[in-house]
Design an enzyme around this catalytic site. Structure first.
Site, PDB file in Angstrom:
ATOM      1  N   HIS A  60      54.804  37.284  36.258  1.00 37.58           N
ATOM      2  CA  HIS A  60      55.796  37.292  37.320  1.00 37.58           C
ATOM      3  C   HIS A  60      56.851  36.201  37.184  1.00 37.58           C
ATOM      4  CE1 HIS A  60      52.854  40.089  38.734  1.00 37.58           C
ATOM      5  NE2 HIS A  60      51.935  39.137  38.860  1.00 37.58           N
ATOM      6  N   ASN A  72      48.071  41.280  28.744  1.00 36.79           N
ATOM      7  CA  ASN A  72      47.960  41.148  30.192  1.00 36.79           C
ATOM      8  C   ASN A  72      48.248  39.675  30.482  1.00 36.79           C
ATOM      9  OD1 ASN A  72      47.346  40.842  32.854  1.00 36.79           O
ATOM     10  ND2 ASN A  72      45.398  41.956  32.777  1.00 36.79           N
ATOM     11  N   ALA A 110      49.132  36.031  36.010  1.00 34.12           N
ATOM     12  CA  ALA A 110      50.211  35.637  36.921  1.00 34.12           C
ATOM     13  C   ALA A 110      51.487  35.236  36.171  1.00 34.12           C
ATOM     14  CB  ALA A 110      49.746  34.498  37.818  1.00 34.12           C
ATOM     15  N   HIS A 130      48.029  45.782  33.189  1.00 34.34           N
ATOM     16  CA  HIS A 130      47.417  45.103  34.342  1.00 34.34           C
ATOM     17  C   HIS A 130      46.248  45.927  34.834  1.00 34.34           C
ATOM     18  CE1 HIS A 130      50.673  42.298  34.474  1.00 34.34           C
ATOM     19  NE2 HIS A 130      51.481  43.320  34.299  1.00 34.34           N
ATOM     20  N   ARG A 183      50.230  45.549  45.855  1.00 40.93           N
ATOM     21  CA  ARG A 183      49.717  44.253  46.292  1.00 40.93           C
ATOM     22  C   ARG A 183      50.842  43.386  46.872  1.00 40.93           C
ATOM     23  NH1 ARG A 183      46.232  41.815  41.661  1.00 40.93           N
ATOM     24  NH2 ARG A 183      45.613  40.482  43.406  1.00 40.93           N
ATOM     25  N   TYR A 232      39.501  43.448  40.673  1.00 37.50           N
ATOM     26  CA  TYR A 232      39.511  43.489  39.207  1.00 37.50           C
ATOM     27  C   TYR A 232      38.264  44.122  38.595  1.00 37.50           C
ATOM     28  CZ  TYR A 232      43.437  40.322  39.884  1.00 37.50           C
ATOM     29  OH  TYR A 232      44.641  39.775  40.269  1.00 37.50           O
ATOM     30  N   ARG A 266      35.727  37.088  39.380  1.00 35.70           N
ATOM     31  CA  ARG A 266      36.959  36.917  40.136  1.00 35.70           C
ATOM     32  C   ARG A 266      37.297  38.170  40.953  1.00 35.70           C
ATOM     33  NH1 ARG A 266      42.792  37.366  37.154  1.00 35.70           N
ATOM     34  NH2 ARG A 266      43.999  36.618  38.911  1.00 35.70           N
ATOM     35  N   PRO A 282      46.077  33.715  31.999  1.00 30.53           N
ATOM     36  CA  PRO A 282      45.317  32.894  32.938  1.00 30.53           C
ATOM     37  C   PRO A 282      44.369  33.673  33.852  1.00 30.53           C
ATOM     38  CG  PRO A 282      47.613  32.234  32.938  1.00 30.53           C
ATOM     39  CD  PRO A 282      47.502  33.418  32.027  1.00 30.53           C
TER      40      PRO A 282
END
Ligand code: DQA
Length: 148
Positions: free
Chosen positions: A80, A74, A77, A100, A107, A23, A18, A10
Site C-alpha cells: 500500500h 505478496n 502491508a 494477496h 477490507r 488469512y 495471525r 512483512p
C-alpha cells in the site's frame, strides 16, 4: 528450467497464527510446500523468500534479477505504500504477479490501493493459497510458451 521467485513480505511469516479468520490457518511453510508440489508437476524451480524488511526485499530482488524468469509477490502491508519496491520491480523487468490471500477490496480503505499493481502483469486477491497457485500456473504457461 524456469525459475520463479515466491516472495512474501512483512508478517506473512506469521501465517496460521495471525488473524486466522482473515488469512486462514495454514502456515507459510505449509503454503510453500503445497506450491512446491505444484511446481514439481509443472517442472518449474521455485526460489522462496520472506522478509519483514523492505530493504531486504529490495536487495533480494536485485540480487536475483538475472536468475529469475518470473516472480510471485505478496508484499503484505508494503503493497500500500512502498514506492521503493515499485521502483525495483519496474527496474528489473521480471514478469511479476501480485498476490494477496485476503480480498483487499473488502477490507479497510487503505488496503484497497496497491502501489505495486501498476508494475505487475496482474493481481489476484481473496483466494488464499489458490491465488499463488494460479499465479504460478499462469507464469509457467506463459513463460514456457515464450521459451518454445
Ligand atoms: C495481505 C493484505 C495486506 O493488506 C496486509 O497488510 C498483509 C497481507 C494479504 O495477503 O491479504 O500483510 O497482503
Amino acid at each position: 528450467m524456469l525459475n520463479i521467485i515466491v516472495l512474501n513480505g512483512p508478517n506473512l511469516n506469521l501465517l496460521g497464527v495471525r488473524e486466522p479468520e482473515i488469512y486462514g490457518d495454514q502456515s507459510l511453510e505449509e503454503l510453500n510446500e503445497k506450491l512446491q508440489e505444484l511446481a514439481d508437476d509443472l517442472k518449474v524451480k521455485l526460489t522462496f523468500f520472506q522478509s519483514n524488511s523492505e530493504g531486504e526485499i529490495i536487495d533480494f530482488i536485485q540480487k536475483n534479477r538475472n536468475k529469475a524468469d518470473g516472480m510471485i509477490i505478496n508484499p503484505g502491508a508494503l503493497t500500500h505504500y512502498s514506492y521503493a519496491i515499485q521502483d525495483t520491480i519496474a527496474a528489473i523487468k521480471i514478469p511479476t504477479v501480485e498476490v494477496h490471500l485476503s480480498n483487499i477490496h473488502k477490507r479497510e480503505e487503505f488496503r484497497k490501493f496497491s502501489v505495486i499493481a501498476p508494475v505487475c502483469i496482474g493481481q489476484i486477491n481473496g483466494l488464499g493459497y489458490y491465488g499463488y497457485a494460479m499465479a504460478l500456473s499462469f507464469l509457467a504457461d506463459t513463460l514456457n510458451n515464450k521459451e518454445e
